[in-house]
Design a protein around this motif. Structure first.
Motif, PDB file in Angstrom:
ATOM      1  N   SER A  98       0.819  -1.210   0.000  1.00  0.00           N
ATOM      2  CA  SER A  98       0.000   0.000   0.000  1.00  0.00           C
ATOM      3  C   SER A  98       0.859   1.269   0.000  1.00  0.00           C
ATOM      4  O   SER A  98       0.401   2.336  -0.386  1.00  0.00           O
ATOM      5  CB  SER A  98      -0.937   0.009   1.214  1.00  0.00           C
ATOM      6  N   GLU A 101       2.290   1.092  -4.078  1.00  0.00           N
ATOM      7  CA  GLU A 101       1.411   0.888  -5.245  1.00  0.00           C
ATOM      8  C   GLU A 101       0.882   2.224  -5.763  1.00  0.00           C
ATOM      9  O   GLU A 101       0.370   3.054  -5.008  1.00  0.00           O
ATOM     10  CB  GLU A 101       0.235  -0.021  -4.846  1.00  0.00           C
ATOM     11  N   ASP A 103      -1.091   2.265  -8.845  1.00  0.00           N
ATOM     12  CA  ASP A 103      -2.328   2.032  -9.595  1.00  0.00           C
ATOM     13  C   ASP A 103      -3.524   2.165  -8.646  1.00  0.00           C
ATOM     14  O   ASP A 103      -3.633   1.423  -7.671  1.00  0.00           O
ATOM     15  CB  ASP A 103      -2.298   0.622 -10.200  1.00  0.00           C
ATOM     16  N   GLY A 105      -6.666   1.296  -8.930  1.00  0.00           N
ATOM     17  CA  GLY A 105      -7.490   0.093  -8.830  1.00  0.00           C
ATOM     18  C   GLY A 105      -6.868  -0.946  -7.910  1.00  0.00           C
ATOM     19  O   GLY A 105      -7.531  -1.518  -7.032  1.00  0.00           O
ATOM     20  N   LYS A 106      -5.572  -1.185  -8.142  1.00  0.00           N
ATOM     21  CA  LYS A 106      -4.879  -2.165  -7.302  1.00  0.00           C
ATOM     22  C   LYS A 106      -4.796  -1.695  -5.853  1.00  0.00           C
ATOM     23  O   LYS A 106      -4.911  -2.486  -4.915  1.00  0.00           O
ATOM     24  CB  LYS A 106      -3.483  -2.427  -7.845  1.00  0.00           C
ATOM     25  N   ASP A 109      -7.978  -2.483  -4.203  1.00  0.00           N
ATOM     26  CA  ASP A 109      -8.065  -3.911  -3.858  1.00  0.00           C
ATOM     27  C   ASP A 109      -7.264  -4.221  -2.584  1.00  0.00           C
ATOM     28  O   ASP A 109      -7.700  -5.015  -1.736  1.00  0.00           O
ATOM     29  CB  ASP A 109      -7.536  -4.768  -5.005  1.00  0.00           C
ATOM     30  N   ILE A 110      -6.105  -3.586  -2.479  1.00  0.00           N
ATOM     31  CA  ILE A 110      -5.259  -3.812  -1.302  1.00  0.00           C
ATOM     32  C   ILE A 110      -5.975  -3.373  -0.030  1.00  0.00           C
ATOM     33  O   ILE A 110      -6.005  -4.081   0.973  1.00  0.00           O
ATOM     34  CB  ILE A 110      -3.913  -3.076  -1.451  1.00  0.00           C
TER      35      ILE A 110
END
Length: 627
Positions: A98, A101, A103, A105-106, A109-110
């Motif tokens: 976290s 990252e 992105d 979107g990713k 998700d995290i």
């Protein structure tokens, strides 16, 4: 479901597990039990893949996360708190991701996954587990290398519990815990959401936590529903059934053997005899459940009774460095019939108090008085570890019983199961439980008036612990115990002393009250019940003390009758010799006529009959009181 499928494991040419098989229900809590050396740890190592089976194997659902404490305790400069948090590897990886990252979107998700695994409450959960296992806030922030090996193993246990695996495997988890941490662990495991397999010799843990018992014996495993008390009942029923079946089979075997022996030579019956011989050969022998005769504890009771008190402490202070007392203002009295359990967390001073009472430490301040000629037997785990592995039990006992006859030395060893070849076996080849028994035999050789036992059950299995309880309850002297085995304390202690806040004081309540006190479950809105409980507990302890005192009187009466009977038998024997061989008669008897000897013998015989009857009555009364 976890399935043990035809599992065979051989180590060093010895078969430990022999085609063992059982199916453990999903989400079951299983207590894995068996005598020391039966192969419990071996089976657990197969479960985690640390050992390969020679035949068969363990089957479990794919992707099952298995949790097990590593052999080596964690070390280094990391703190217990950081070590426990790091045990949740998924959380640690997601938090690291976290931070880097890019992105969106990713990253979403995290964060969704972090919420799903309850990652943001993890610090609070880690702290709760550490507090439950005895780490206060300051200790949680200290480096691991500042702790002893036992405390490091607590960190390892905390990390395992925090990681929340699907299958939690615990091998003697309470070995490094005090009573308070053991009680917390029981509470934690009762609420554990996954499947649990625990090796334990703690009867209370097995009764309060597990719903199945997996019993390992003779290389085989048998699954029983329920806790340990349920297992004992079912096994007793099975033992009775096996004994009956074995008796019936033995009778049938004897009948067949007799028929074959009588009819094999006759032509008319040879065919039938041959058929019965084949039937005999096919008959699988039924093996009855046998008890281990080496499970022996028999503490010699002091023959010389001392008047109370044995020990008094008056505002005493004690410690290890001048001016730095561990315990202060101690006011304590120990009487000959006291049965005391020392309670309190590790590090609060229980062992310090035990050493003071054993005269291994002297009070820095205040007063301490001992009864004259008092003997103390003091047991610690250090005595077990310091036994000479190359020597034998007979060698150890002979050295400490200087001047005693070989028979007296053997008798003391026999009280603790060291008879025959066992007495001459090298200590290094004895099990941990056997070495503990030897240490107990050594410290009780002089029939102490006070037994001080500091964690006596660490190397003992359930059956051995039960034998120890029975022996302590049959001991006539005073007993003081430090133990994390609640079952033992409940059955042997009728006085609780809490060592806390730098002093020691009587805890006016039962073990159940103490459990509620430790776990914070006392009912704050009901003031009457705790008072009633404490009163009932105090009455129960007083009643237990009275019963034990009555038993002590009965045992003394029986001992007196036994001694009198032996003396009368000797006198009768001397008269018999005088009557049948006057030349060998004692001088006092040689002067008497045959009629005088006969008359005296008749009186002694009548008295002997009366004394023996009274002796038998006393023994029966002891058995009735014990029941």
């Amino acid at each position: 479901m976890l399935t043990i499928n035809g599992l065979t494991v051989r180590l060093g040419g010895r078969t430990i597990l022999d085609r063992a098989g059982a199916s453990l229900p999903p989400r079951s809590r299983v207590g894995l039990i068996g005598r020391n050396g039966a192969g419990k740890s071996t089976l657990m190592k197969v479960m985690i893949g640390q050992l390969e089976a020679d035949e068969g194997g363990i089957e479990m659902p794919r992707r099952t996360r298995v949790g097990y404490i590593a052999q080596e305790a964690p070390s280094g400069t990391a703190t217990p708190f950081d070590t426990v948090l790091a045990a949740d590897t998924e959380r640690a990886e997601l938090l690291a991701a976290s931070e880097t990252e890019q992105d969106p979107g990713k990253l979403g998700d995290i964060h969704e996954r972090l919420i799903a695994i309850d990652a943001y409450t993890a610090p609070a959960r880690a702290a709760r587990i550490l507090i439950g296992l005895g780490f206060d806030e300051a200790m949680q922030g200290q480096p691991l290398d500042s702790f002893s090996g036992g405390w490091k193993m607590r960190v390892a246990l905390a990390a395992l519990l925090f990681s929340n695996p699907d299958l939690l495997l615990l091998d003697e988890p309470s070995n490094h815990l005090d009573l308070e941490a053991t009680m917390w662990l029981e509470s934690f495991l009762r609420a554990y959401p996954g499947q649990l397999v625990v090796i334990s010799h703690e009867r209370d843990l097995l009764n309060n936590v597990v719903d199945h018992i997996l019993h390992l014996e003779g290389g085989k495993v048998t699954l029983y529903p329920g806790g340990y008390d349920d297992f004992e009942r079912q096994r007793a029923e099975r033992a009775a059934q096996l004994a009956a079946a074995k008796a019936a089979q033995d009778a049938q075997r004897a009948k067949l053997q007799d028929y074959v022996a009588r009819n094999s030579a006759r032509a008319s019956t040879a065919k039938q005899a041959q058929s019965r011989a084949k039937q005999l050969a096919r008959m699988q022998p039924i093996v009855a459940i046998t008890e281990d005769p080496s499970l022996v504890f028999d503490f010699p009771s002091p023959a010389d009774e001392l008047k109370p008190p044995l020990i008094t402490l008056d505002l005493a202070s004690v410690g290890y460095a001048p001016g730095e007392p561990v315990l202060r203002r101690l006011n304590l009295r120990i009487d000959p019939d006291d049965r005391i359990a020392l309670l309190g967390r590790n590090g609060n001073g229980k062992t310090t108090l035990a050493r003071l009472l054993a005269a291994q430490l002297k009070p820095e301040d205040g007063a301490m008085a001992f009864a004259g000629k008092m003997r103390v037997g003091y047991f610690t785990q250090y005595q077990v570890e310091e036994l000479d592995g190359s020597d034998t039990p007979l060698g150890h006992m002979t050295r400490v019983m200087t001047g005693k006859t070989p028979g007296a030395v053997r008798a003391q060893l026999g009280r603790f199961g060291f008879t025959g070849n066992k007495a001459t076996t090298e200590v290094g080849k004895l099990s941990g439980g056997e070495r503990a028994r030897l240490a107990l035999a050594l410290i009780t050789r002089e029939a102490p008036h006070l037994l001080i036992l500091d964690e006596p059950t660490n190397h003992l299995d359930v059956d051995a612990r039960e034998a120890l309880v029975q022996a302590l309850n049959g001991f006539d002297g005073a007993v003081l115990i430090v133990s994390h085995d609640r079952h033992m304390l409940e059955l042997t202690a009728d006085r609780l002393v809490l060592v806390d806040n730098g002093t020691a004081r009587d805890f006016d309540g039962s073990m159940d009250d103490y459990v509620a006190f430790i776990l914070g479950k006392s009912a704050a809105n009901d003031d009457a019940k705790p008072a009633a409980k404490s009163k009932d507990a105090k009455s129960a302890r007083q009643e237990a003390a009275r019963a034990r005192e009555a038993q002590a009187v009965l045992r003394k009466t029986a001992k007196d009758h036994e001694a009198r009977a032996a003396k009368l038998a000797q006198q009768i024997s001397a008269i018999d010799r005088a009557m049948f061989d006057p030349a060998s008669a004692e001088p006092a008897l040689a002067k008497l006529t045959m009629g005088d000897l006969s008359q005296r013998r008749g009186k002694l015989a009548a008295e002997l009959e009366s004394v023996e009857a009274a002796w038998m009555e006393a023994l029966e009364a002891i058995e009735t009181a014990a029941a």
